[in-house]
Structures are given as C-alpha cells and as structure tokens.
Design a protein around this motif. Structure first.
Motif, mmCIF file in Angstrom:
data_model
loop_
_atom_site.group_PDB
_atom_site.id
_atom_site.type_symbol
_atom_site.label_atom_id
_atom_site.label_comp_id
_atom_site.label_asym_id
_atom_site.label_seq_id
_atom_site.Cartn_x
_atom_site.Cartn_y
_atom_site.Cartn_z
ATOM 1 N N ALA A 222 6.180 0.316 7.305
ATOM 2 C CA ALA A 222 5.508 0.966 6.168
ATOM 3 C C ALA A 222 4.234 1.666 6.630
ATOM 4 O O ALA A 222 3.887 2.736 6.125
ATOM 5 C CB ALA A 222 5.195 -0.065 5.090
ATOM 6 N N ALA A 223 3.562 1.074 7.608
ATOM 7 C CA ALA A 223 2.321 1.684 8.109
ATOM 8 C C ALA A 223 2.605 3.045 8.724
ATOM 9 O O ALA A 223 1.801 3.975 8.596
ATOM 10 C CB ALA A 223 1.659 0.761 9.142
ATOM 11 N N ALA A 224 3.749 3.171 9.368
ATOM 12 C CA ALA A 224 4.135 4.474 9.926
ATOM 13 C C ALA A 224 4.342 5.467 8.784
ATOM 14 O O ALA A 224 3.939 6.634 8.878
ATOM 15 C CB ALA A 224 5.403 4.337 10.756
ATOM 16 N N GLY A 225 4.953 4.994 7.705
ATOM 17 C CA GLY A 225 5.170 5.859 6.546
ATOM 18 C C GLY A 225 3.859 6.298 5.907
ATOM 19 O O GLY A 225 3.694 7.472 5.545
ATOM 20 N N SER A 226 2.936 5.364 5.774
ATOM 21 C CA SER A 226 1.633 5.716 5.194
ATOM 22 C C SER A 226 0.900 6.708 6.090
ATOM 23 O O SER A 226 0.274 7.659 5.599
ATOM 24 C CB SER A 226 0.773 4.464 5.006
ATOM 25 O OG SER A 226 1.332 3.653 3.996
ATOM 26 N N PHE A 227 0.994 6.497 7.393
ATOM 27 C CA PHE A 227 0.379 7.442 8.336
ATOM 28 C C PHE A 227 1.000 8.828 8.163
ATOM 29 O O PHE A 227 0.303 9.846 8.115
ATOM 30 C CB PHE A 227 0.570 6.943 9.775
ATOM 31 C CG PHE A 227 -0.044 7.855 10.806
ATOM 32 C CD1 PHE A 227 -1.339 7.648 11.271
ATOM 33 C CD2 PHE A 227 0.669 8.948 11.293
ATOM 34 C CE1 PHE A 227 -1.908 8.507 12.204
ATOM 35 C CE2 PHE A 227 0.106 9.813 12.231
ATOM 36 C CZ PHE A 227 -1.189 9.590 12.683
ATOM 37 N N ALA B 290 0.840 -1.211 0.000
ATOM 38 C CA ALA B 290 0.000 0.000 0.000
ATOM 39 C C ALA B 290 0.872 1.257 0.000
ATOM 40 O O ALA B 290 0.617 2.208 -0.740
ATOM 41 C CB ALA B 290 -0.925 -0.009 1.221
ATOM 42 N N LEU B 291 1.916 1.247 0.828
ATOM 43 C CA LEU B 291 2.821 2.419 0.871
ATOM 44 C C LEU B 291 3.469 2.639 -0.491
ATOM 45 O O LEU B 291 3.546 3.767 -0.992
ATOM 46 C CB LEU B 291 3.895 2.213 1.947
ATOM 47 C CG LEU B 291 5.014 3.262 1.940
ATOM 48 C CD1 LEU B 291 4.489 4.640 2.349
ATOM 49 C CD2 LEU B 291 6.165 2.842 2.868
ATOM 50 N N GLN B 292 3.938 1.552 -1.099
ATOM 51 C CA GLN B 292 4.619 1.669 -2.389
ATOM 52 C C GLN B 292 3.667 2.228 -3.450
ATOM 53 O O GLN B 292 4.058 3.077 -4.263
ATOM 54 C CB GLN B 292 5.198 0.313 -2.802
ATOM 55 C CG GLN B 292 6.374 -0.068 -1.896
ATOM 56 C CD GLN B 292 6.950 -1.463 -2.096
ATOM 57 O OE1 GLN B 292 8.002 -1.776 -1.563
ATOM 58 N NE2 GLN B 292 6.245 -2.310 -2.837
ATOM 59 N N GLU B 293 2.414 1.768 -3.416
ATOM 60 C CA GLU B 293 1.439 2.290 -4.385
ATOM 61 C C GLU B 293 1.162 3.765 -4.146
ATOM 62 O O GLU B 293 1.057 4.556 -5.089
ATOM 63 C CB GLU B 293 0.126 1.494 -4.302
ATOM 64 C CG GLU B 293 0.154 0.253 -5.170
ATOM 65 C CD GLU B 293 -1.000 -0.689 -4.862
ATOM 66 O OE1 GLU B 293 -2.116 -0.191 -4.569
ATOM 67 O OE2 GLU B 293 -0.778 -1.917 -4.894
ATOM 68 N N THR B 294 1.056 4.129 -2.881
ATOM 69 C CA THR B 294 0.796 5.535 -2.553
ATOM 70 C C THR B 294 1.920 6.422 -3.078
ATOM 71 O O THR B 294 1.681 7.462 -3.693
ATOM 72 C CB THR B 294 0.694 5.721 -1.021
ATOM 73 O OG1 THR B 294 -0.378 4.917 -0.556
ATOM 74 C CG2 THR B 294 0.441 7.173 -0.651
ATOM 75 N N VAL B 295 3.165 5.993 -2.825
ATOM 76 C CA VAL B 295 4.299 6.849 -3.224
ATOM 77 C C VAL B 295 4.453 6.863 -4.744
ATOM 78 O O VAL B 295 4.737 7.918 -5.329
ATOM 79 C CB VAL B 295 5.598 6.413 -2.521
ATOM 80 C CG1 VAL B 295 6.776 7.237 -3.022
ATOM 81 C CG2 VAL B 295 5.449 6.573 -1.010
ATOM 82 N N ALA B 296 4.224 5.731 -5.399
ATOM 83 C CA ALA B 296 4.278 5.719 -6.868
ATOM 84 C C ALA B 296 3.269 6.731 -7.413
ATOM 85 O O ALA B 296 3.573 7.512 -8.318
ATOM 86 C CB ALA B 296 4.003 4.317 -7.406
ATOM 87 N N GLY B 297 2.090 6.756 -6.829
ATOM 88 C CA GLY B 297 1.054 7.708 -7.253
ATOM 89 C C GLY B 297 1.449 9.145 -6.954
ATOM 90 O O GLY B 297 1.329 10.035 -7.801
#
Ligand SMILES: *Cc1c(COP(=O)(O)O)cnc(C)c1O
Length: 347
Positions: free
Chosen positions: A239-244, A40-47
């Motif tokens: 990664a969850a910390a990064g997404s947060f 999920a984090l990787q998809e968010t950052v790619a976007g």
C-alpha cells in the motif's frame, strides 16, 4: 541493447524512492483493520474518488470480480462495452466465479444510454436473464486507451438507477482519462456505485488496485475479497508503494500521453497501418496492419530484434503502451522501429 518495453504499463519497476517508502512503511494485520499504511491508502483513494470508503485489493482483475460478486446473482446479465477487460482478459472468471453472462454493446468499448436501455433485460420475466449490472471501462484498453465521454457515463448511470441496475466503473486507468480530459477523477467516478483504479499500471506501483464506493458496497467487497483469497496481512508494504505512486506519479501521466502521441503520429504516416489517431489521447496505442501486410507476430518479432517489445492482440492488431520507464527519446526510437517493421514488405 537496452530493450524499450512497450508491451504494457504494468512492466514498470518500483523506483529507488518508491522502494524507500515501502521499506519505511508502518504495517499491521490488515484483516484486523490494523495496517496503518493500508488504511491511509484507502482513505486517500476514497477522497480522490469522492466515495465513502475504499478497499485495497491485489489486482484489477480481482477488483472486477468483486464488483460482479457484490452486485449480481448467478444467472444474471451484465452489460459491458465491446472488447472489455472483463470479457477478454480474465480467463472466463465472471462465468466461473459469479455465473453471470455478458451482453456486449456499442463500439470500441464505448456505448450510449440509448444502447444501454435497449439492451437491458427486465427482472421478473419468465424467459430473460435479469440485467443487474452495467460496467464501463475508462480508459478502454483494447480500443487504444479511448476515453468514455463523461456525458454518456452520466446518462447511462441515471438510466441504470431508474432501472435498478447497479453501476461499476473499471477505472484501471481512470487517472489517465482524468488527466487527458482535464476533468477530476472524482467527477468521472461520481455517477457510479463502485469504482476501481489500478496502482500497478501507469502509476508504477508493483501491485494492487483500489475499489471505492459507499460503505455498504465496500463491506460486501471485504467479504468477497476474502472469499477470492485476496485478503492480505501486512500489506502496508504494498500500500505504501501505492500511496507513493499517487503522490508522485499522477501528473506525469501527461508525459506518457505525449509519448504515445509521438508513436501514434509516426504510425499514422505509415503505409500498411491503420490507426485511430483522434482517439489516441492517453498512453495506449492500438493499430492494425492493413492488407497486403505483415502479420502481427512478424512485426512483434522484427521489433524485438531491434530492441522494442510490443504485444500482438490478434493476427493483425498490435498494442504499444507508454509508461514511466520509457522517455520521449526511447519512444521516438520505438516509433521508427515499429514503423519500419509494420510497413516492411512480406517476402
Ligand atoms: C489491467 C486491467 C485490469 C486488471 O488489472 P490487473 O491488476 O492486471 O489484474 C482491469 N481492467 C482494465 C481496463 C485493465 O487494463
């Protein structure tokens, strides 16, 4: 006395809400591609960066090393700005891991397409080391968080493409640059083959950076992350910390920029201090003690005794960095402490 820690924006601690997000994270073995939080984090950052794919890595230093490995061969030449992280802060990793040499150009971490073209060494020459990669650092740490002009990045990358030189953006603090200029991170990242952003600087996550680029580049990065020992398992907790952080701590970087201005403007009035006030537009303040002045070590010590932590870059140059664990009141207090220490007479 609570310390006001301005040594770096890496000193932030995960907030209770971030820790909750970490505790709740779904995880799996990321080396099988099965960690949903990492994915999920990787998809968010790619976007966010407008790239095909992204890869979570343990640190910005590893991101930079992977970029070198992906685009260069031993003996190649890599063009960078002066005082880049890659040259100053990675313990010689580029030479040890990738066998490349750096050519530093421009001033204060910034350079133009003309300077870049003039420095490129061609492939297939009997004597020259071929230039195969150019790296831009935005914002630029050691020059006081300076922002690399978007037009320059576009023309450097266009020149690089025509010369078959790969392009890498060390965007550890790219989101600071985006916020300060009002240009999207996607637009700033657009010209580059590969881009990294840090989650553990101003965004406040405990660990990690993310690389983003085309599928080919990220496939290579997967291999080199493993080679460098940075492939992890249930890293969804991190990664969850990064997404947060990306969901909650991006817009508030503006507060850090405002707080840095408080300190920079106070220091600009200070006898014995030289600071490029116009260039201080993000969360890093770099200033120089002018002769006959104090030594940086002495200023660090005096500030520490008054509850403010700073970093000495050299005998006369110091850095302070604002972040989400220091508010405006703390920065006003820090400004007064640093100003007093910097302009104190040497006995
Ligand atoms: C901090 C930083 C890095 C390295 O990040 P780490 O996670 O500390 O390894 C790389 N580039 C720049 C510009 C940085 O400021």
């Amino acid at each position: 006395m609570t310390l006001i820690d301005l040594r770096s924006d890496t000193v932030t601690r995960p907030s209770p809400a971030m820790r909750k997000a970490m505790a709740r994270a779904l995880v799996g073995d990321d080396q099988y591609g099965e960690d949903p939080s990492v994915n999920a984090l990787q998809e968010t950052v790619a976007g966010l960066l407008g790239k095909e794919a992204a890869l979570f890595v343990p640190s910005g230093t590893m991101a930079n090393q992977i970029a070198l490995k992906a685009f260069t061969q031993p003996g190649d030449d890599v063009i960078v700005g002066k005082q880049s992280h890659a040259v100053f802060h990675e313990t010689g990793a580029a030479a040890a891991n990738c066998g490349v040499q750096f050519t530093e150009i421009g001033e204060d971490g910034l350079f133009s397409a003309e300077q870049f073209r003039a420095a490129v060494k061609p492939r297939g020459h009997a004597i020259y080391p071929p230039t195969t990669l150019v790296e831009v650092e935005n914002t630029h740490n050691r020059s006081g968080g300076q922002i690399f002009a978007e037009d320059d990045m576009i023309s450097i990358c266009a020149a690089a493409r025509s010369l078959r030189v790969a392009t890498y953006l060390d965007g550890a603090r790219l989101l600071n640059a985006a916020l300060a200029t009002g240009t999207s991170a996607k637009k700033l990242a657009q010209p580059f083959d590969l881009v990294s952003v840090s989650l553990s600087k101003g965004l406040g996550a405990p660990v990690g950076s993310v690389l983003a680029g085309c599928k080919d580049a990220i496939e290579k990065a997967v291999r080199y992350r493993r080679m460098f020992g940075g492939a992890m398992r249930q890293s969804g907790l991190l990664a969850a910390a990064g997404s947060f952080a990306l969901a909650h701590n991006v817009d508030r970087l503006a507060e850090d920029h405002g707080n840095a201005r408080i300190i920079a403007e106070r220091l600009a009035e200070c006898p014995g201090v030289a600071i490029n006030l116009a260039a201080t537009r993000t969360n890093i303040i770099v200033f120089r003690l002018t002769p006959p002045g104090n030594s940086a070590a002495r200023v660090v010590q005096a500030c520490r005794e008054d509850g403010v932590l700073l970093l000495a870059f050299s005998e006369t140059v110091l850095r302070a960095v604002t972040h989400l664990d220091v508010d405006a009141a703390a920065c006003r207090r820090a400004a007064a402490v640093i100003a007093a220490a910097s302009s104190a007479r040497v006995h």
